[in-house]
Each structure stands twice: as structure tokens, then as C-alpha cells.
Design an enzyme around this catalytic site. Structure first.
Site, PDB file in Angstrom:
ATOM      1  N   ASP A  48     -17.551 -11.197   7.251  1.00 27.13           N
ATOM      2  CA  ASP A  48     -17.316  -9.761   7.244  1.00 27.13           C
ATOM      3  C   ASP A  48     -18.481  -9.000   6.612  1.00 27.13           C
ATOM      4  O   ASP A  48     -19.317  -9.571   5.912  1.00 27.13           O
ATOM      5  CB  ASP A  48     -16.041  -9.439   6.448  1.00 27.13           C
ATOM      6  CG  ASP A  48     -14.778  -9.683   7.258  1.00 27.13           C
ATOM      7  OD1 ASP A  48     -14.893  -9.868   8.474  1.00 27.13           O
ATOM      8  OD2 ASP A  48     -13.684  -9.700   6.659  1.00 27.13           O
ATOM      9  N   LYS A  70     -16.880  -5.507   9.815  1.00 27.05           N
ATOM     10  CA  LYS A  70     -16.079  -4.336  10.155  1.00 27.05           C
ATOM     11  C   LYS A  70     -16.240  -3.310   9.042  1.00 27.05           C
ATOM     12  O   LYS A  70     -15.814  -3.526   7.927  1.00 27.05           O
ATOM     13  CB  LYS A  70     -14.604  -4.716  10.311  1.00 27.05           C
ATOM     14  CG  LYS A  70     -14.298  -5.527  11.572  1.00 27.05           C
ATOM     15  CD  LYS A  70     -12.822  -5.860  11.622  1.00 27.05           C
ATOM     16  CE  LYS A  70     -12.450  -6.508  12.939  1.00 27.05           C
ATOM     17  NZ  LYS A  70     -12.518  -5.568  14.058  1.00 27.05           N
ATOM     18  N   MET A 179      -9.182   0.974   0.967  1.00 23.18           N
ATOM     19  CA  MET A 179      -9.732   1.630   2.168  1.00 23.18           C
ATOM     20  C   MET A 179      -9.310   3.097   2.256  1.00 23.18           C
ATOM     21  O   MET A 179      -9.022   3.614   3.344  1.00 23.18           O
ATOM     22  CB  MET A 179      -9.295   0.865   3.434  1.00 23.18           C
ATOM     23  CG  MET A 179      -9.789  -0.577   3.465  1.00 23.18           C
ATOM     24  SD  MET A 179      -9.151  -1.526   4.862  1.00 23.18           S
ATOM     25  CE  MET A 179      -7.460  -1.818   4.316  1.00 23.18           C
TER      26      MET A 179
END
Length: 514
Positions: A48, A70, A179
Site C-alpha cells: 500500500d 491507495k 481517513m
């Protein structure tokens, strides 16, 4: 956790295995031992964006690295494509590590990957990681529970705030949001809409647990103003009165700032070299980017070294000036069916503590180590007359210490130089290093030898262009381990800002810290 044992062994016997590994906070410091073990034996690494380049250097040199990062707002590999890659590599019989930030089952999209692997009959294993949910608040000195202030906490993803039950969440003592940086305004508005006071404490922790960690504290009323114009990703948001305990816990756990806190240091090194220097710098708070700038290989021919070993009893002294010289000499000695007993009557001189340590690992104590850890000091302080002495000097095939040989010969010694290894420049610069230079995040560049300085310069010019490199280095401190390396840096870069007073990695670390 491993997949179901009900699947027949015959259907899996010819296949590889996929390990879904949690990387923790991103760097090696908080990686589990199981995770480290799997990285060091991986054949394919699928990783990632939030995974630190430090972890990528743990994998073997022949490991295929696949970046499927991502990151919000940027192009990323579709999840279906990631699923397909894992299945394909597993079916090729590969040992695959799927490295995911944090813990693989906390907002990690692992369900899709596990479903695809199970459907294809692939072996897989889940390996937990330390989630930023718990670690980032702790590293910032914020407890998630407290006897008086917080009897419970909830964890949510702030990626899609409209899907959350804010009325229920607003009643929980402590809320942890992952997030949520880009949706901070929405989070603030929803909590206040459902009864949270404007004075409710909030903290935003970016890069939790890294030397680049930053923390913003405020209230629901003013946090947007406090973070205006700041990129918050990747961050953990903590909302609750426990945030006000930060000063208490920090005063108990944090000492004075480390001297290299907030600095990013580039370490140029040999491809197979240990990370001891990186560890020394990290202990002082630095973020370390390692750049392989040297490949150590066997010499083009063993003939000269083999002839010298065949007549070891003719020599008075064996001089070793590097750990590589120690390793290759004794490995060749063993390959010829000999051991240290062949050196009876031969004294050993070494240059540098590291070289001496390599010798001591073979249960041999050098007869002479010059006080200043450089070849010039070896000549100046040699413990006996060199007149008539026979000296064996196993060394690098090209670009070695010509001055040392010349001075030994001038003083009456006969020196037999033999190539024991060769050093070469890698084919290309490490991608993580290249990106750090492009982003201009490097504060200090270190060189522990002239050869690494020359190779690093060649690689950087080839990758970035001379003009861009020169402009970038105007804002970078250049640090050298000693006079010979300093001369090379001056020739290549036009200056050297730091030179170690003691010509060792420990000495260079101290000089940089000062």
C-alpha cells in the site's frame, strides 16, 4: 489466521501462499516479528501507499515489488485488479506478502482479497498489525479511555461520513476517526448538530508514531481554523475530553527532544550492508532513507589471492582495511580447505573499528589498530620497522588505497596486493530514494566512503539531471566520514558541510547530531 483446512491438499500443493500482513504504523519500528520474518523471505511484495520505504528494503533483492497504493484523490489500483494479482502470483507458486498499513482487518479491504483467494483455492494467512487506531493516540500521549472521562470509545472511517449514525456517535465518550482529514468540516458539523458542545476537545494526529508526527489540538469550534491550509493526510482524529489529558501523559513519557528529530537523513551504503548506521541515526530521532550505492562482488579472478594463500608463511603482516576484505579473505581461505591456523606467525593489522569487529567475529584479535582509523595513521604509528617486511594486502580490485601501498613500499616493505573483492555501482537508484529527492524532503546526505559518494553522484545525475540535483543539494547538508571522503565530496558537490572528527560511523553520527 489461516484459511480453511477443509480444502483438499492436492488442489493447493502446487500453489504458493499469500500472507496478508499488517505493517502497523508504516515503519519498521512497530512491525511485528512475524511480519519482518515474512518480508525477509517474500518472493512477491504487493504493498500500500502508506507503507514506509524502510519496510521495502527488508525484502530480498530478487523480490518482485508491486505498488498498489491507495491514496485519496490520487490514481490507485482498482481493488479487483489487486485481487487478481494476488491470485495470479499465488497460482504461480510464489510466496506473496500483501503488505497493508495498520491491521489488515481494520478498514483494510481484506474481505475482497480473502474472498478472491478462497474462491481460487489459494493458501493464505492473516498476520495482525498494530493499528493506528490504538497506536497513534498513544504516541501522541492521548489515552482513549479514562476512569473519569471516557468509559468507551468507538472507531469509524471518515471516508464516507453520510453513511454514519452521527446521532448515536455523538453520545459516545471518545470517538476515533480514521481517513477523516478531508471531511473534517462535515465531522465537526454533524457532531454539533447532534448535541456535542462546541467546546468538545479534539486532536488530529498526522503521521502517528513517525519522526514526522504532528499533532493539532483544539475544540470542535476552532479546529478548522487551527488546521487551515494544512494537509492532514494520513491522520487519526480523536474527539473527546481525554484529549485534554495529553499534556499530563506527555510530561510523564517524553524527555527532551532528540537532536535529529524532524530531520530526514540519506544514508548511502553497500547493497548488502547492515543498517547499523541507520539505527544510530534513528536513535537520535532522524527519519532515515537508505540508498544502496555500492554492490560488493567476488573479484574477476581468484588466482592472485589463491597464490598468496598458498604461501602465507612467507608473510610477516596481513593488512585488512575493510570488513569486505576480512569477509572475502577468510571465505576464500575456507574454500581452499584452510583456516586461521594457516596464519600462525603472521601478524594482522586492520584499519577501523568495524574491520576489527569483523575480525573478532572470527575469534581473531588484530595485532595493530591505528589510533585514527585511517590508512595514513597506520603508516605513521606502525609498531615496528617496515624495512624488509613481507606484507599481504587483500583489497578491492580497483580504486583502492594506492597511497597506503606507496608509503609501505617507500619505508622498505614488499607489498603483495591481491584483489579479494570488487565494488560496482548499482544499475539504478532506489525508487524510494528517488522520490525523496524529487519531493525535496532530504535534509542531510551522508557518505561513509569515496566510492559511495562517486556512485551516488552518478546515480542521482543519471536519474534527476545535473541541474536539478545541484539545485536540490543547495538546501541539503553534506556529511563525510573522513578526509578522503571529504575530498571526493568537494570534487563532486563543491563542498562538504560536516566531517566526522572520529572516522567511524559512530563518529559521523555524533558530528551530524552536533
Amino acid at each position: 489466521m489461516q484459511n480453511s483446512p477443509n480444502q483438499s491438499k492436492s488442489s493447493r500443493s502446487s500453489k504458493g501462499k499469500v500472507y496478508l500482513v499488517g505493517a502497523g504504523l508504516g515503519g519498521a519500528t512497530y512491525l511485528t516479528l512475524r511480519g519482518k520474518e515474512l518480508l525477509e523471505s517474500a518472493e512477491v511484495l504487493v504493498y500500500d501507499a502508506l507503507v514506509d520505504g524502510e519496510l521495502l528494503r527488508l525484502v530480498p533483492s530478487g523480490c518482485l515489488r508491486v505498488d498498489v497504493g491507495k491514496r485519496g484523490g490520487k490514481p490507485s489500483t482498482p481493488q479487483g485488479e489487486i485481487d487478481r494479482l494476488l491470485v495470479d502470483y499465488c497460482c504461480q507458486g510464489k510466496r506473496v506478502v500483501r503488505l497493508k498499513s495498520g491491521d489488515p482487518l481494520i478498514f483494510g479491504r481484506a474481505r475482497s482479497e480473502v474472498t478472491a483467494l478462497s474462491a481460487a483455492g489459494c493458501n493464505f494467512e492473516l498476520v495482525p498489525g498494530i493499528s493506528s487506531v490504538l497506536a497513534a493516540p498513544l504516541m501522541a500521549g492521548i489515552p482513549l479511555t479514562d476512569k473519569e472521562l471516557s468509559g468507551a470509545f468507538a472507531v469509524v472511517s471518515g471516508h464516507q461520513p453520510n453513511r454514519l449514525d452521527w446521532e448515536a456517535l455523538s453520545r459516545i465518550d471518545t470517538l476515533v476517526v480514521l481517513m477523516g482529514g478531508r471531511n473534517l468540516g462535515t465531522i465537526q458539523e454533524r457532531l454539533q448538530r447532534y448535541g456535542r458542545s462546541r467546546d468538545r476537545a479534539i486532536a488530529i494526529i498526522r503521521d502517528g508514531g513517525r519522526t514526522t508526527q504532528a499533532v493539532w489540538r483544539g475544540t470542535l469550534a476552532d479546529i478548522l481554523d487551527r488546521t487551515a491550509g494544512v494537509s492532514l493526510s494520513p491522520c487519526v482524529i480523536v474527539i473527546g475530553e481525554v484529549v485534554r489529558l495529553q499534556s499530563v501523559f506527555q510530561s510523564m513519557t517524553h524527555s527532551s527532544p532528540l537532536p535529529l528529530q524532524g530531520k530526514t537523513v540519506l544514508v548511502t551504503r553497500a547493497v548488502e550492508q547492515s543498517s547499523m548506521f541507520a539505527e544510530l541515526l534513528q536513535e537520535r530521532g532522524a527519519t532515515v532513507v537508505e540508498m544502496p550505492a555500492l554492490e560488493i562482488r567476488p573479484p574477476s579472478s581468484w588466482e592472485a589471492l589463491d597464490r598468496a594463500i598458498a604461501r602465507l608463511s612467507d608473510f610477516n603482516w596481513l593488512i585488512l582495511t575493510s570488513s569486505n576484505g576480512v569477509d572475502f579473505f577468510f571465505e576464500r581461505l575456507a574454500a581452499l580447505g584452510k583456516d586461521a591456523r594457516s596464519l600462525v606467525g603472521v601478524k594482522i593489522a586492520v584499519v577501523g573499528r568495524k574491520t576489527a569487529a569483523s575480525l573478532q567475529q572470527r575469534n581473531l584479535i588484530p595485532d595493530f589498530i591505528p589510533p585514527d582509523f585511517v590508512a595514513d595513521s597506520l603508516i605513521e604509528h606502525f609498531p615496528e620497522s617496515l624495512q624488509g617486511k613481507q606484507i599481504l594486502f587483500p583489497r578491492v580490485e580497483t580504486g583502492g588505497r594506492e597511497v597506503l601501498v606507496k608509503e609501505l613500499t617507500t619505508r622498505g616493505a614488499t607489498v603483495t596486493e591481491v584483489p579479494a573483492y570488487q565494488s560496482a555501482c548499482p544499475d539504478a537508484i532506489d525508487p524510494a530514494t528517488l522520490q525523496a529527492f524529487k519531493n525535496q524532503t532530504i535534509d542531510i546526505v551522508t557518505f561513509a566512503s569515496s566510492k559511495t559518494a562517486k556512485n551516488a553522484y552518478h546515480l542521482l545525475v543519471e536519474a534527476l539531471g545535473k541541474e536539478f540535483l545541484c539545485n536540490t543539494l543547495e538546501r541539503v547538508c553534506i556529511a563525510s566520514i573522513g578526509p578522503q571522503t571529504t575530498k571526493t565530496c568537494n570534487d563532486l558537490f563543491g563542498r562538504t558541510d560536516i566531517e566526522a572528527q572520529e572516522y567511524t560511523l559512530e563518529g559521523l553520527t555524533r558530528a551530524i547530531a552536533r
